[in-house]
Design a protein around this motif. Structure first.
Motif, PDB file in Angstrom:
ATOM      1  N   ILE A  37      12.289   3.467   9.759  1.00 49.34           N
ATOM      2  CA  ILE A  37      13.549   4.219   9.919  1.00 49.34           C
ATOM      3  C   ILE A  37      14.289   3.734  10.919  1.00 49.34           C
ATOM      4  N   CYS A  38      13.868   3.635  12.057  1.00 43.05           N
ATOM      5  CA  CYS A  38      14.664   2.883  12.861  1.00 43.05           C
ATOM      6  C   CYS A  38      15.358   1.403  12.713  1.00 43.05           C
ATOM      7  N   GLY A  39      14.562   0.829  11.989  1.00 40.62           N
ATOM      8  CA  GLY A  39      14.932  -0.521  11.704  1.00 40.62           C
ATOM      9  C   GLY A  39      16.170  -0.489  10.674  1.00 40.62           C
ATOM     10  N   LEU A  40      15.934   0.562   9.686  1.00 41.60           N
ATOM     11  CA  LEU A  40      16.949   0.707   8.902  1.00 41.60           C
ATOM     12  C   LEU A  40      18.171   1.196   9.377  1.00 41.60           C
ATOM     13  N   LEU A  41      18.033   2.238  10.464  1.00 43.64           N
ATOM     14  CA  LEU A  41      19.142   2.663  10.963  1.00 43.64           C
ATOM     15  C   LEU A  41      20.161   1.480  11.811  1.00 43.64           C
ATOM     16  N   THR A  42      19.443   0.444  12.166  1.00 44.97           N
ATOM     17  CA  THR A  42      20.078  -0.706  13.071  1.00 44.97           C
ATOM     18  C   THR A  42      20.592  -1.655  12.254  1.00 44.97           C
ATOM     19  N   GLY A  43      20.250  -1.566  10.607  1.00 46.51           N
ATOM     20  CA  GLY A  43      20.941  -2.517   9.667  1.00 46.51           C
ATOM     21  C   GLY A  43      20.014  -3.130   8.813  1.00 46.51           C
ATOM     22  N   ALA A  44      18.747  -2.884   9.511  1.00 47.77           N
ATOM     23  CA  ALA A  44      17.710  -4.037   8.665  1.00 47.77           C
ATOM     24  C   ALA A  44      17.627  -3.752   7.115  1.00 47.77           C
ATOM     25  N   THR A  45      17.606  -4.667   6.404  1.00 47.09           N
ATOM     26  CA  THR A  45      17.779  -4.349   4.999  1.00 47.09           C
ATOM     27  C   THR A  45      16.547  -5.132   4.239  1.00 47.09           C
ATOM     28  N   GLY A  46      15.387  -5.238   4.865  1.00 44.79           N
ATOM     29  CA  GLY A  46      14.240  -5.651   4.201  1.00 44.79           C
ATOM     30  C   GLY A  46      13.101  -5.449   5.116  1.00 44.79           C
ATOM     31  N   CYS A  47      11.728  -5.684   4.650  1.00 44.74           N
ATOM     32  CA  CYS A  47      10.729  -5.546   5.492  1.00 44.74           C
ATOM     33  C   CYS A  47      10.556  -6.683   6.770  1.00 44.74           C
ATOM     34  N   THR A  48      11.069  -7.842   6.387  1.00 44.75           N
ATOM     35  CA  THR A  48      10.879  -8.921   7.200  1.00 44.75           C
ATOM     36  C   THR A  48      11.932  -8.659   8.336  1.00 44.75           C
ATOM     37  N   PRO A  72       2.751  -4.486  13.301  1.00 43.10           N
ATOM     38  CA  PRO A  72       2.293  -5.627  12.365  1.00 43.10           C
ATOM     39  C   PRO A  72       3.306  -6.324  11.763  1.00 43.10           C
ATOM     40  N   THR A  73       3.102  -7.248  10.725  1.00 44.18           N
ATOM     41  CA  THR A  73       3.882  -8.413  10.229  1.00 44.18           C
ATOM     42  C   THR A  73       4.780  -7.538   8.975  1.00 44.18           C
ATOM     43  N   ALA A  74       5.511  -8.181   8.375  1.00 47.09           N
ATOM     44  CA  ALA A  74       6.257  -7.623   7.288  1.00 47.09           C
ATOM     45  C   ALA A  74       5.532  -7.303   5.979  1.00 47.09           C
ATOM     46  N   ASN A  75       4.385  -8.181   5.781  1.00 44.97           N
ATOM     47  CA  ASN A  75       3.444  -7.629   4.688  1.00 44.97           C
ATOM     48  C   ASN A  75       2.963  -6.465   4.829  1.00 44.97           C
ATOM     49  N   TYR A  77       4.201  -3.781   6.315  1.00 47.54           N
ATOM     50  CA  TYR A  77       5.122  -2.906   5.794  1.00 47.54           C
ATOM     51  C   TYR A  77       5.419  -2.743   4.234  1.00 47.54           C
ATOM     52  N   ARG A  78       5.481  -4.043   3.834  1.00 52.59           N
ATOM     53  CA  ARG A  78       5.840  -4.124   2.467  1.00 52.59           C
ATOM     54  C   ARG A  78       4.518  -3.443   1.358  1.00 52.59           C
ATOM     55  N   SER A  79       3.378  -3.701   1.975  1.00 46.88           N
ATOM     56  CA  SER A  79       2.287  -3.179   1.310  1.00 46.88           C
ATOM     57  C   SER A  79       2.144  -1.486   1.395  1.00 46.88           C
ATOM     58  N   LEU A  80       2.546  -0.929   2.439  1.00 46.84           N
ATOM     59  CA  LEU A  80       2.582   0.447   2.700  1.00 46.84           C
ATOM     60  C   LEU A  80       3.702   1.184   1.779  1.00 46.84           C
ATOM     61  N   LEU A  81       4.956   0.497   2.070  1.00 47.94           N
ATOM     62  CA  LEU A  81       5.825   1.284   1.158  1.00 47.94           C
ATOM     63  C   LEU A  81       5.888   1.093  -0.243  1.00 47.94           C
ATOM     64  N   ILE A  82       4.805  -0.091  -0.669  1.00 47.89           N
ATOM     65  CA  ILE A  82       4.410  -0.056  -2.304  1.00 47.89           C
ATOM     66  C   ILE A  82       3.754   1.074  -2.688  1.00 47.89           C
ATOM     67  N   ASP A  83       2.785   1.524  -1.728  1.00 55.57           N
ATOM     68  CA  ASP A  83       1.491   2.423  -2.045  1.00 55.57           C
ATOM     69  C   ASP A  83       2.390   3.952  -1.539  1.00 55.57           C
ATOM     70  N   LEU A  84       3.230   3.963  -0.896  1.00 54.28           N
ATOM     71  CA  LEU A  84       3.692   5.192  -0.643  1.00 54.28           C
ATOM     72  C   LEU A  84       4.674   5.938  -1.344  1.00 54.28           C
ATOM     73  N   PRO A  85       4.746   7.084  -2.058  1.00 59.55           N
ATOM     74  CA  PRO A  85       5.399   7.591  -3.255  1.00 59.55           C
ATOM     75  C   PRO A  85       6.915   7.905  -2.358  1.00 59.55           C
ATOM     76  N   PRO A  86       7.869   7.203  -2.944  1.00 60.89           N
ATOM     77  CA  PRO A  86       9.051   7.314  -2.052  1.00 60.89           C
ATOM     78  C   PRO A  86       9.712   8.458  -1.781  1.00 60.89           C
ATOM     79  N   GLU A  87       9.309   9.627  -2.821  1.00 60.42           N
ATOM     80  CA  GLU A  87       9.919  10.964  -2.630  1.00 60.42           C
ATOM     81  C   GLU A  87       9.116  11.799  -1.253  1.00 60.42           C
ATOM     82  N   THR A  88       7.873  11.316  -0.987  1.00 63.68           N
ATOM     83  CA  THR A  88       7.136  11.829   0.146  1.00 63.68           C
ATOM     84  C   THR A  88       7.745  11.646   1.398  1.00 63.68           C
TER      85      THR A  88
END
Length: 231
Positions: A37-48, A72-75, A77-88
């Protein structure tokens, strides 16, 4: 321990069920989501970008959001966000945002909320349609209170009726374009304690004509110009 009812982000994130297996829990779920969330608020557009931004922060920041070691590394975050239901995650962020907005609006001070749909770029699937999201955006803060993915087989005003059920409408003024000028949607807003300000165009020709006529000058014998005298 912080109570989620207090509106603290980390406490709210800690209530989300962890979708990872036991071997994949080297880092706190709440910490990884907070970093996202913090990364997105600062303008990050991807897991990397999220992973790089988090690692660039001071260790004191890592510890403050719940990391017990180097993030952790980008992978991961990517794995977590794939497994986590977005609506949650969206529901958790929406709960946090509504806490941050403060007290419920009063009759003297309404809260403006715009409802609008946008098609996401680069989401076109083979033999499918791009992802279309309907969002509720608070005027004062510019924050999205809630959003819902559109079903390709339905329209925006029906999705809006579902979306408005996800938050307390009492004291809000819902604004929208002519797409949302629908009787059932407007009635739902009124029944929920809110008000609305919605554009009327040619999609509702009779209503548009009626409203326009209310702003035309009234007919009165005193306003008529006399006809020229016959020669």
């Amino acid at each position: 321990m912080t109570n989620p009812a207090d509106g603290e982000l980390l406490a709210i994130l800690a209530t989300i069920p962890d979708p990872r297996g036991r071997k994949g829990r080297r880092h706190s779920l709440a910490a990884m989501l907070a970093a996202t969330i913090c990364g997105l608020l600062t303008g990050a557009t991807g897991c990397t970008a999220i992973a790089q931004w988090t690692r660039n922060q001071e260790p004191s920041f890592w510890h403050a959001i719940g990391f017990g070691r180097k993030p952790p590394t980008a992978n991961c975050y990517r794995s977590l966000l794939i497994d986590l239901p977005p609506e949650t995650l969206e529901n958790a962020i929406s709960q946090w945002a509504q806490h941050r907005l403060g007290e419920k609006p009063t009759a003297e001070k309404h809260r403006g909320v715009a409802i609008n749909g946008k098609t996401l770029c680069a989401t076109l699937q083979p033999h499918g349609q791009s992802i279309h999201l309907l969002s509720l955006l608070e005027h004062a803060s510019g924050g999205v209170l809630a959003q819902l993915k559109m079903n390709p087989k339905t329209n925006e005003h029906r999705t809006a009726m579902l979306l408005l059920k996800s938050l307390i409408v009492d004291g809000m003024v819902i604004t929208g374009d002519a797409m949302f000028c629908q009787r059932k949607l407007c009635q739902q807003i009124i029944d929920s304690g809110g008000d609305y300000l919605i554009t009327v165009k040619d999609n509702q020709p009779e209503l548009n004509k009626t409203i326009t006529s209310d702003f035309n000058p009234g007919l009165s014998p005193l306003q008529r110009t006399s006809s020229p005298s016959a020669a």
